[in-house]
Motif scaffolding. Structure first.
Motif, PDB file in Angstrom:
ATOM      1  N   LEU A   1       0.841  -1.191   0.000  1.00  0.00           N
ATOM      2  CA  LEU A   1       0.000   0.000   0.000  1.00  0.00           C
ATOM      3  C   LEU A   1       0.883   1.251   0.000  1.00  0.00           C
ATOM      4  N   PRO A   2       0.701   2.146  -0.966  1.00  0.00           N
ATOM      5  CA  PRO A   2       1.590   3.319  -1.030  1.00  0.00           C
ATOM      6  C   PRO A   2       1.401   4.236   0.169  1.00  0.00           C
TER       7      PRO A   2
ATOM      8  N   VAL B   1     -10.106  11.299  -7.495  1.00  0.00           N
ATOM      9  CA  VAL B   1     -10.601   9.957  -7.226  1.00  0.00           C
ATOM     10  C   VAL B   1     -10.503   9.093  -8.483  1.00  0.00           C
ATOM     11  N   GLY B   2     -10.526   9.728  -9.654  1.00  0.00           N
ATOM     12  CA  GLY B   2     -10.391   8.984 -10.900  1.00  0.00           C
ATOM     13  C   GLY B   2      -9.008   8.404 -11.113  1.00  0.00           C
ATOM     14  N   LEU B   3      -8.013   8.900 -10.365  1.00  0.00           N
ATOM     15  CA  LEU B   3      -6.661   8.355 -10.466  1.00  0.00           C
ATOM     16  C   LEU B   3      -6.458   7.122  -9.583  1.00  0.00           C
ATOM     17  N   LEU B   4      -7.333   6.944  -8.595  1.00  0.00           N
ATOM     18  CA  LEU B   4      -7.130   5.862  -7.635  1.00  0.00           C
ATOM     19  C   LEU B   4      -7.227   4.459  -8.243  1.00  0.00           C
TER      20      LEU B   4
ATOM     21  N   ILE C   1      -6.540   2.649  -0.130  1.00  0.00           N
ATOM     22  CA  ILE C   1      -5.619   3.774  -0.365  1.00  0.00           C
ATOM     23  C   ILE C   1      -6.231   5.071   0.143  1.00  0.00           C
ATOM     24  N   ALA C   2      -7.499   5.300  -0.171  1.00  0.00           N
ATOM     25  CA  ALA C   2      -8.172   6.521   0.292  1.00  0.00           C
ATOM     26  C   ALA C   2      -8.176   6.607   1.809  1.00  0.00           C
TER      27      ALA C   2
ATOM     28  N   ASN D   1      -5.995   9.105   4.335  1.00  0.00           N
ATOM     29  CA  ASN D   1      -6.876   9.997   5.086  1.00  0.00           C
ATOM     30  C   ASN D   1      -7.522  11.043   4.181  1.00  0.00           C
ATOM     31  N   LEU D   2      -7.960  10.593   3.002  1.00  0.00           N
ATOM     32  CA  LEU D   2      -8.626  11.508   2.084  1.00  0.00           C
ATOM     33  C   LEU D   2      -9.983  11.922   2.644  1.00  0.00           C
ATOM     34  N   PRO D   3     -10.487  13.075   2.246  1.00  0.00           N
ATOM     35  CA  PRO D   3     -11.770  13.554   2.776  1.00  0.00           C
ATOM     36  C   PRO D   3     -12.902  12.562   2.529  1.00  0.00           C
ATOM     37  N   PRO D   4     -13.935  12.583   3.381  1.00  0.00           N
ATOM     38  CA  PRO D   4     -15.061  11.640   3.238  1.00  0.00           C
ATOM     39  C   PRO D   4     -15.687  11.646   1.842  1.00  0.00           C
ATOM     40  N   ARG D   5     -15.648  12.789   1.161  1.00  0.00           N
ATOM     41  CA  ARG D   5     -16.255  12.857  -0.163  1.00  0.00           C
ATOM     42  C   ARG D   5     -15.622  11.847  -1.119  1.00  0.00           C
ATOM     43  N   TYR D   6     -14.332  11.626  -1.004  1.00  0.00           N
ATOM     44  CA  TYR D   6     -13.654  10.696  -1.901  1.00  0.00           C
ATOM     45  C   TYR D   6     -14.122   9.266  -1.657  1.00  0.00           C
TER      46      TYR D   6
END
Length: 350
Positions: free
Chosen positions: A95-96, A219-222, A267-268, A272-277
């Motif tokens: 995991l990065p 999010v499209g890059l994930l 990954i998200a 710790n990406l925002p909840p929207r992601y």
């Protein structure tokens, strides 16, 4: 991918037990939702073109023939069980790590009160991010005008805050999708090209639908990063458990099919990406009944088709593509025009 493709339920397409003991849990066309089979609901008529598009994508990414992709491997079931166990226990080895400046950058870019000076200051605080931003800002997918961007302040000024959000997202992600060695070079390059095309496609589709678009790019890059992460995870499993063998195309294919969404969510969460992601990923994977399809679903489908077309790979016809998307023919023409130009200028495989 953009919200067009069906997520095929296990009950609709039951998975028979195979003679070698592998259940069709290892065949994600019969098990759960894949990136290209998410977003339409249980609509069987979409299954064939989506399956075709996904097969073409994996043949290209893995540089393998359809026969190699389909050739059963006796180790696939063992690898899938190991991956499932690692995902269940949040124990992926590959995991990065979260980029250092990502939390501050995300908070700053998400605020409507953010100024150009604040964004510039954050980028300049990280030398590697500064270099990446300048490289990405001068790439065909983001370049504005014919003059090169020489400073971060110039990049922020020319692109505006919306544009710099995407450049910053791509700049943070680019090193994560860089090849570690020559054996994964072709895969990493193709995954990056595919990921940026899907991300830009999702963003453009959100724009034509008059939705907030910047979150869709990040999010499209994930999904692309999830594919590379899973490839590395499978390689690590083989190195530890089957050191005298290499994973087959079929093993890699099934691992990516089955665990792509779960890995993207991992990954998200790790970053710790925002909840929207998280919400965008979940909505794309498991849309509620009668819910409008997500630009992320449509973006992945269209991005896949255009990336394959640019790479001269087998593909879907225009009529098949339009039947999978939730946008109008006029909107499709607008988005494809932008994507085609950008691919031809800088991401062509020719």
């Amino acid at each position: 991918m953009p919200g067009i493709l069906s997520w095929i339920r296990h009950k609709l397409f039951p998975a028979p037990e195979s003679h070698d003991g592998r259940s069709a849990a290892s065949d994600s066309r019969n098990h759960g939702r894949t990136l290209l089979s998410s977003g339409v609901g249980d609509v069987g008529e979409h299954r064939l073109p989506l399956a075709k598009l996904e097969d073409h994508l994996f043949c290209w990414l893995l540089d393998s023939s359809p026969r190699q992709i389909a050739e059963p491997s006796p180790l696939t079931g063992k690898v899938l069980r190991e991956l499932q166990n690692r995902l269940d226990h949040n124990a992926l080895k590959e995991l990065p790590r979260q980029p250092l400046t990502l939390p501050t950058l995300m908070r700053t870019l998400a605020s409507e009160a953010t100024t150009r000076q604040e964004v510039t200051s954050i980028i300049l605080s990280d030398a590697s991010l500064t270099n990446q931003v300048l490289q990405v800002a001068n790439s065909p997918f983001f370049k504005v005008g014919d003059q090169p961007v020489n400073t971060v302040d110039q990049a922020v000024f020319r692109l505006g805050l919306d544009g710099i959000r995407n450049v910053a997202s791509a700049s943070v992600m680019r090193p994560m999708l860089a090849a570690r060695n020559s054996t994964e070079s072709a895969f990493a390059q193709r995954a990056w090209r595919w990921g940026v095309t899907c991300a830009r496609s999702a963003e453009l589709i959100a724009l034509v639908n008059k939705q907030e678009s910047t979150s869709y790019f990040m999010v499209g890059l994930l999904p692309a990063l999830s594919y590379l992460t899973l490839r590395r995870e499978v390689q690590a499993i083989f190195k530890r458990k089957f050191p005298d063998q290499q994973p087959s195309a079929q093993t890699l294919h099934e691992a990516m099919r089955r665990f792509q969404w779960a890995t993207a969510q991992n990954i998200a969460h790790a970053w710790n990406l925002p909840p929207r992601y998280h919400a965008l990923l979940l909505t794309a994977e498991r849309p509620a009944p009668r819910q409008e399809r997500s630009p992320l679903n449509d973006g992945i489908v269209l991005g896949t088709r255009e990336a394959l077309r640019d790479a001269h790979q087998r593909n879907l016809g225009d009529d098949e593509l339009l039947g999978l998307l939730s946008i109008t023919p006029e909107q499709l023409d607008k988005v494809r025009h932008v994507l085609s130009r950008l691919l031809a200028e800088g991401f062509s495989s020719r």
